[in-house]
Motif scaffolding. Sequence first.
Motif, short mmCIF file in Angstrom:
data_model
loop_
_atom_site.label_atom_id
_atom_site.label_comp_id
_atom_site.label_asym_id
_atom_site.label_seq_id
_atom_site.Cartn_x
_atom_site.Cartn_y
_atom_site.Cartn_z
N MET A 1 0.86 -1.22 -0.02
CA MET A 1 0.08 -0.09 -0.08
C MET A 1 0.74 1.32 -0.06
SD MET A 1 -3.16 1.13 2.78
CE MET A 1 -4.06 -0.36 2.51
N ASN A 2 0.70 2.02 -1.17
CA ASN A 2 1.47 3.15 -1.07
C ASN A 2 0.88 4.38 -0.20
OD1 ASN A 2 -0.63 4.46 -2.54
ND2 ASN A 2 0.31 3.70 -4.45
N ALA A 3 1.69 5.46 -0.27
CA ALA A 3 1.13 6.78 0.64
C ALA A 3 -0.27 6.98 0.25
CB ALA A 3 2.19 7.92 0.42
N TYR A 4 -0.44 7.19 -1.05
CA TYR A 4 -2.02 7.64 -1.38
C TYR A 4 -3.01 6.65 -1.01
CZ TYR A 4 -6.02 9.12 -4.07
OH TYR A 4 -7.37 9.74 -4.52
N GLU A 5 -2.62 5.32 -1.14
CA GLU A 5 -3.58 4.38 -0.71
C GLU A 5 -3.74 4.26 0.66
OE1 GLU A 5 -1.90 0.86 -2.60
OE2 GLU A 5 -2.92 1.12 -4.67
N ALA A 6 -2.76 4.54 1.37
CA ALA A 6 -2.75 4.50 2.89
C ALA A 6 -3.76 5.59 3.56
CB ALA A 6 -1.37 4.86 3.59
N ARG A 7 -3.67 6.96 2.68
CA ARG A 7 -4.60 8.01 3.10
C ARG A 7 -5.91 7.57 2.59
NH1 ARG A 7 -3.98 13.32 -0.52
NH2 ARG A 7 -5.92 12.62 -1.39
N VAL A 8 -6.31 6.95 1.28
CA VAL A 8 -7.66 6.69 0.90
C VAL A 8 -8.08 5.64 2.00
CG1 VAL A 8 -8.71 5.28 -0.74
CG2 VAL A 8 -7.34 7.26 -1.39
N PHE A 9 -7.33 4.84 2.53
CA PHE A 9 -7.97 3.91 3.52
C PHE A 9 -8.47 4.58 4.65
CE2 PHE A 9 -7.36 0.91 7.23
CZ PHE A 9 -8.11 -0.02 6.78
N GLY A 10 -7.61 5.61 5.11
CA GLY A 10 -8.24 6.37 6.44
C GLY A 10 -9.45 7.20 5.91
N GLU A 11 -9.50 7.57 4.66
CA GLU A 11 -10.74 8.21 4.26
C GLU A 11 -12.04 7.50 4.09
OE1 GLU A 11 -9.67 10.08 0.73
OE2 GLU A 11 -8.30 11.70 1.51
N VAL A 12 -11.72 6.28 3.83
CA VAL A 12 -12.64 5.16 3.58
C VAL A 12 -13.36 4.81 5.12
CG1 VAL A 12 -13.35 2.96 2.93
CG2 VAL A 12 -12.05 4.37 1.32
N GLN A 13 -12.43 4.53 6.03
CA GLN A 13 -12.83 4.24 7.23
C GLN A 13 -13.75 5.39 7.84
OE1 GLN A 13 -12.38 1.16 8.35
NE2 GLN A 13 -11.61 0.73 6.20
N ALA A 14 -13.28 6.58 7.70
CA ALA A 14 -14.01 7.83 8.27
C ALA A 14 -15.31 7.94 7.81
CB ALA A 14 -13.04 9.33 7.88
N TRP A 15 -15.29 7.63 6.16
CA TRP A 15 -16.75 7.63 5.67
C TRP A 15 -17.82 6.55 6.04
CZ3 TRP A 15 -17.93 3.18 2.48
CH2 TRP A 15 -19.25 3.27 1.69
N ARG A 16 -17.06 5.40 6.48
CA ARG A 16 -17.78 4.27 6.84
C ARG A 16 -18.25 4.43 8.07
NH1 ARG A 16 -17.88 -0.32 9.91
NH2 ARG A 16 -18.55 -2.32 9.04
N THR A 17 -17.51 5.32 9.18
CA THR A 17 -17.96 5.67 10.57
C THR A 17 -19.22 6.63 10.40
OG1 THR A 17 -15.74 5.34 11.45
CG2 THR A 17 -17.36 6.70 12.51
#
Length: 241
Positions: A1-17
Amino acid sequence: MNAYEARVFGEVQAWRTKIMKRADRINRMSKKAQNKINNWIPEKAHQIVTDSIKNMVKATLAGSNMITKKSIGTAGTLYERDENLKEKLKSYRKTAVVEGAGTGAGGLLLGAADFPLLLSIKIKFLFEAAAVYGYDTSKYEERLFILHVFQLAFSSEEKRRETLFIIENWEDQKEQLVDMDWRVFQQEYRDHIDLIKMFQLIPGFGAIVGAYANYNLMDQLAETAMNVYRLRILESRPQND
């Protein structure tokens, strides 16, 4: 997982919440009122509306599948795909805003045309989203997935949670799904947009409401689609990728 994907993963979790968060008191009261109204409507009327929307959506699915470029999105980084979808959103959002303003300006008569037109725009956008992220919409399971993305974007609290579970466990859940529950599909969507669309029927003022409502509804759909496909892609990666 590159830096952008790591950031996206965090955004997805925030959206899910955010989408799993309990609805506020006003929305809960509104849903209860809508449920009571739906209980007063004769079953025959419910069936007519359900069949109409089912046929409308299936026709849109068939048409969108024919015009969507299947080759798009089959290559490229997650960043490139995200940017591609954002560009496509601009065009679809502009179309939705013009459509909302035009039908809203016509009051009751043209306001009735807004429902199928906006529904068609939304479904076509979801086909584009699927293609951008590399999913083949000629497959029935992918068209069924699109309908669940739509339902996730425009549903009540309880149905959102149920739909998100299906999406997050798609590989297992799709084997159990034959078709959509069209009665639930149309009722959840209708209940979600009823209030704002009612104001759109007011001549003159309706144009402003229609444009604003459609702008926000497209953004809501795009946010859902982007995060669902991001989640699907990231979770499909090997753990050591």
